[in-house]
Each structure stands twice: as C-alpha cells, then as structure tokens.
Design a protein around this motif. Structure first.
Motif, PDB file in Angstrom:
ATOM      1  N   HIS A   1       0.817  -1.206   0.000  1.00 22.34           N
ATOM      2  CA  HIS A   1       0.000   0.000   0.000  1.00 22.34           C
ATOM      3  C   HIS A   1       0.859   1.269   0.000  1.00 22.34           C
ATOM      4  CE1 HIS A   1      -4.004  -1.831   0.617  1.00 22.34           C
ATOM      5  NE2 HIS A   1      -3.352  -2.749   1.297  1.00 22.34           N
ATOM      6  N   LEU A   2       2.159   1.132   0.265  1.00 23.10           N
ATOM      7  CA  LEU A   2       3.038   2.299   0.370  1.00 23.10           C
ATOM      8  C   LEU A   2       3.603   2.684  -0.992  1.00 23.10           C
ATOM      9  CD1 LEU A   2       5.122   1.258   3.519  1.00 23.10           C
ATOM     10  CD2 LEU A   2       3.103   2.733   3.443  1.00 23.10           C
ATOM     11  N   PRO A   3       3.728   3.981  -1.267  1.00 23.97           N
ATOM     12  CA  PRO A   3       4.477   4.393  -2.448  1.00 23.97           C
ATOM     13  C   PRO A   3       5.902   3.837  -2.373  1.00 23.97           C
ATOM     14  CG  PRO A   3       3.332   6.267  -1.459  1.00 23.97           C
ATOM     15  CD  PRO A   3       3.214   5.121  -0.492  1.00 23.97           C
ATOM     16  N   PRO A   4       6.533   3.586  -3.516  1.00 27.34           N
ATOM     17  CA  PRO A   4       7.832   2.900  -3.508  1.00 27.34           C
ATOM     18  C   PRO A   4       8.893   3.502  -2.589  1.00 27.34           C
ATOM     19  CG  PRO A   4       6.952   2.921  -5.719  1.00 27.34           C
ATOM     20  CD  PRO A   4       6.014   3.742  -4.886  1.00 27.34           C
ATOM     21  N   LYS A   5       9.058   4.822  -2.594  1.00 27.03           N
ATOM     22  CA  LYS A   5      10.113   5.415  -1.754  1.00 27.03           C
ATOM     23  C   LYS A   5       9.780   5.300  -0.275  1.00 27.03           C
ATOM     24  CE  LYS A   5      12.688   8.441  -4.801  1.00 27.03           C
ATOM     25  NZ  LYS A   5      13.247   9.795  -5.037  1.00 27.03           N
ATOM     26  N   GLN A   6       8.500   5.454   0.079  1.00 33.67           N
ATOM     27  CA  GLN A   6       8.101   5.245   1.474  1.00 33.67           C
ATOM     28  C   GLN A   6       8.332   3.797   1.880  1.00 33.67           C
ATOM     29  OE1 GLN A   6       4.245   6.634   2.724  1.00 33.67           O
ATOM     30  NE2 GLN A   6       4.390   8.504   1.495  1.00 33.67           N
ATOM     31  N   ARG A   7       8.061   2.895   0.964  1.00 34.14           N
ATOM     32  CA  ARG A   7       8.290   1.464   1.227  1.00 34.14           C
ATOM     33  C   ARG A   7       9.763   1.220   1.546  1.00 34.14           C
ATOM     34  NH1 ARG A   7       6.102  -2.301  -3.465  1.00 34.14           N
ATOM     35  NH2 ARG A   7       4.503  -0.691  -3.349  1.00 34.14           N
ATOM     36  N   ALA A   8      10.642   1.805   0.723  1.00 36.10           N
ATOM     37  CA  ALA A   8      12.081   1.639   0.942  1.00 36.10           C
ATOM     38  C   ALA A   8      12.490   2.204   2.296  1.00 36.10           C
ATOM     39  CB  ALA A   8      12.864   2.315  -0.181  1.00 36.10           C
ATOM     40  N   VAL A   9      11.992   3.392   2.628  1.00 34.26           N
ATOM     41  CA  VAL A   9      12.342   4.019   3.904  1.00 34.26           C
ATOM     42  C   VAL A   9      11.891   3.156   5.068  1.00 34.26           C
ATOM     43  CG1 VAL A   9      11.814   5.968   5.437  1.00 34.26           C
ATOM     44  CG2 VAL A   9      12.410   6.391   3.048  1.00 34.26           C
TER      45      VAL A   9
ATOM     46  N   VAL B   1      12.721  -2.412   9.499  1.00 33.36           N
ATOM     47  CA  VAL B   1      13.027  -3.840   9.380  1.00 33.36           C
ATOM     48  C   VAL B   1      14.529  -4.072   9.487  1.00 33.36           C
ATOM     49  CG1 VAL B   1      12.905  -5.867   7.893  1.00 33.36           C
ATOM     50  CG2 VAL B   1      10.977  -4.273   7.972  1.00 33.36           C
ATOM     51  N   LEU B   2      15.307  -3.294   8.757  1.00 31.71           N
ATOM     52  CA  LEU B   2      16.760  -3.495   8.717  1.00 31.71           C
ATOM     53  C   LEU B   2      17.510  -2.614   9.713  1.00 31.71           C
ATOM     54  CD1 LEU B   2      17.168  -3.789   4.842  1.00 31.71           C
ATOM     55  CD2 LEU B   2      16.881  -5.619   6.519  1.00 31.71           C
ATOM     56  N   ALA B   3      16.794  -1.735  10.412  1.00 33.50           N
ATOM     57  CA  ALA B   3      17.351  -0.922  11.503  1.00 33.50           C
ATOM     58  C   ALA B   3      18.484   0.007  11.055  1.00 33.50           C
ATOM     59  CB  ALA B   3      17.820  -1.822  12.643  1.00 33.50           C
ATOM     60  N   TRP B   4      18.351   0.572   9.854  1.00 33.32           N
ATOM     61  CA  TRP B   4      19.310   1.586   9.414  1.00 33.32           C
ATOM     62  C   TRP B   4      19.006   2.896  10.134  1.00 33.32           C
ATOM     63  CZ3 TRP B   4      21.735   1.825   3.999  1.00 33.32           C
ATOM     64  CH2 TRP B   4      22.075   0.531   3.558  1.00 33.32           C
TER      65      TRP B   4
END
Length: 328
Positions: free
Chosen positions: A142-150, A156-159
């Motif tokens: 449901h998230l736009p691609p850049k929001q998904r990446a963020v 999830v990856l704790a960056w």
C-alpha cells in the motif's frame, strides 16, 4: 595478485550480500522471482561500476543503494501486488466463482531460506520472520515505492535515518517525514498480528498436527473447531476468497471436495507454518501437487489459509517433489 584471483575475490565479496539483498528486494517487490532478477541486475551493475566505487560508504551500503534504484525503476509502472482480500470483498459460498487474474496481480510466497539471513539470535530471527509474513508484505504494497524503501530500511533493517538519507540522496528530515507517512498508512492497512513459525512452540505444533489430521481425514467438524469464526480461505491465482466457518466448510464439502484423500507435507514459507498439499494422482499412483498452503495463526487458532495453486511454479521454488509415492 592475478586478475583471476581479483575477480574471484570480488565475486565472493558481492555474493556475501546476495541473500539479504534478495530479502530486501522481495519486501519491495512482492515477488521472489522479480527480487532475484533485481539482485542479479544489482550485482551486474556493481561489477561494472566497481572501479568507480570510492569506498566512502561500505560495500553493503553501496549495494543497497543500487538495489533500491533497481527496485524503484521496476516499480515505476505503478503495479502493486495484492492478495485476493485486497481486491474484492468476501464471497458467500453459494455465489462462489473461480476467476483467475494475471500472475503479476498477486503477492507471491517465498521460502525463508531464500530471503532471510542466517542469524543465531532467536529474537532477531523472530523479527526477520515477522517482516515477511503475508499480511505484513501485503500492507507494504500500500506504500508508495520510496516510502516502502524508507520503512523497510529503518524499521526492518534498523538503518539510521542518516544512512537512509545518504542512500536515497535526500535529507534526514525527508526520511523522517516519509517514515511518519508510511507508519500512518500501515496503521490504516492494519496487517493482522499472526504468529510466525516456531518449532519450539508446543501449542503451535499441536494445532498444526490437529489440522493435518482433520484435513487429511476430511473431518469438517474437527477442522471447524480449529478455525477462528472469521477465518479466511483464498486461492490465488483466483480472486475468490471466503470468510467464516460456514463458507469455508461449504466450499470444502462442495467444489473443494476433490481434496478428499490429500496429504500435507510441512514446510515454512513467509516466516509462518505452511504445507505442500498433495492430491491423489489421477493415474492412481501416489499423490501430485495441488497447492502451497500458507497458514496464518492467531491466539491458538487458524486465522487464514492461503492456498497458492500454481504448483509447477511454487513446488519447484520450494524444491518439493512433484510426486509422493502411495502410502505416504
């Protein structure tokens, strides 16, 4: 050092990151096949541009930047993968019709071993499994691609926000804003909090054993006792999905009655318990693939049965046999 040795060393350094990159791209794209293509593209791009890699960031961070750009390019067409319940409302069993949709429509399953890194810490492993559950993966779509990446990189990856900002070539404020919007969208999508696979959980093992006995015995009374009242059944690539005891049992006693006499073989998919569902072979010799059945469990009962029916695709992906002998 010889050129061959240098090449082998570079190959080895890149390959160390393949599995975690595949998991990242899978969360971004919703398809393991597309994720593996994206990672291969990432590796090729990295190889070709290695002489331009200046070492200002780690090799891992650089690969994630390339992989993110590859995924964003793949998502630019605006396609988002879904589950049947994301596209239509539930259908009463009396009105049920099987209508297939194209492969690109569907959120696809994945074996844990292809997308999750090996970690020794049980708590960390549980978080990794949680992040590839079907319900969470569907919510990500449901998230736009850049929001998904963020959201994937931060939660999830704790960056760190500064690391994500550098990767996306934007500001920390922009990253924090995107994360806030992503969290709000995810809260509205409200992915169900289902249990991940835990072979040490005796209650979960007992529930799954009872499910196998009920399904293989085609005992609908016993099966109903294991389901939440609002449990769901879906069957991609068909957009039909059913909700509730009456509809699920009605389906299984009607069209679904061809599943009598089936066998279930336990596997793990998307961090949750699953089964390879084998059907009595038409030639009478053993059993042949029918579905990859991914289970959703909540509070000691089954909340969802997701039966992926494209068995040539899924059974090969999970390295499952294409026939079980009689007596299995």
């Amino acid at each position: 050092m010889s050129e061959t040795a240098t090449t082998q060393d570079l190959d080895s350094r890149l390959e160390q990151h393949r599995r975690e990159l595949t998991g990242y791209c899978y969360r971004m794209l919703g398809s393991l096949f597309e994720a593996e293509d994206a990672v291969q593209d990432t590796m090729v791009r990295a190889w070709r541009a290695m002489d331009k890699f200046e070492g200002r960031s780690s090799l891992r961070s650089w690969l994630y930047r390339i992989a993110t750009n590859v995924c964003l390019d793949m998502l630019s067409a605006g396609n988002r993968r879904a589950r049947p319940m994301d596209l239509t409302g539930p259908t009463p069993v009396a009105q049920a019709q099987l209508t297939a949709r194209p492969e690109l429509t569907w959120l696809e399953p994945a074996p844990d071993g292809r997308v999750l890194p090996s970690v020794a810490d049980p708590a960390e492993a549980a978080v990794e499994r949680e992040s590839i559950r079907l319900a969470f993966m569907a919510a990500l779509q449901h998230l736009p691609p850049k929001q998904r990446a963020v959201l994937i990189l931060r939660e999830v990856l704790a960056w760190k926000a500064s690391e994500v900002a550098e990767l996306l070539e934007t500001s920390v404020a922009s990253v924090n804003s995107a994360l806030q919007r992503a969290r709000a969208t995810l809260a509205e999508a409200a992915p169900a909090e289902t249990d991940t696979a835990d072979e040490l959980d005796e209650e979960q093992r007992e529930l799954l054993d009872r499910y196998v006995a009920a399904f293989e015995g085609y005992d609908m009374k016993a099966l109903t006792a294991l389901l939440h009242e609002d449990a769901t059944l879906s069957m991609p690539p068909y957009d039909l999905w059913l909700r509730g005891h009456e509809n699920i049992v009605g389906w299984m006693e009607g069209v679904g009655s061809v599943c009598r006499g089936s066998r279930l073989v336990p596997v793990v998919a998307n961090g949750t318990p699953a089964f390879a569902h084998y059907h009595p072979a038409e030639d009478g010799d053993g059993f042949t693939p029918w579905a990859l059945m991914i289970m959703e469990i909540e509070d000691g009962k089954i909340l969802g049965i997701n039966s992926f029916l494209d068995t040539p695709r899924w059974f090969r992906l999970f390295e499952l046999p294409m026939r079980l002998p009689a007596g299995s």
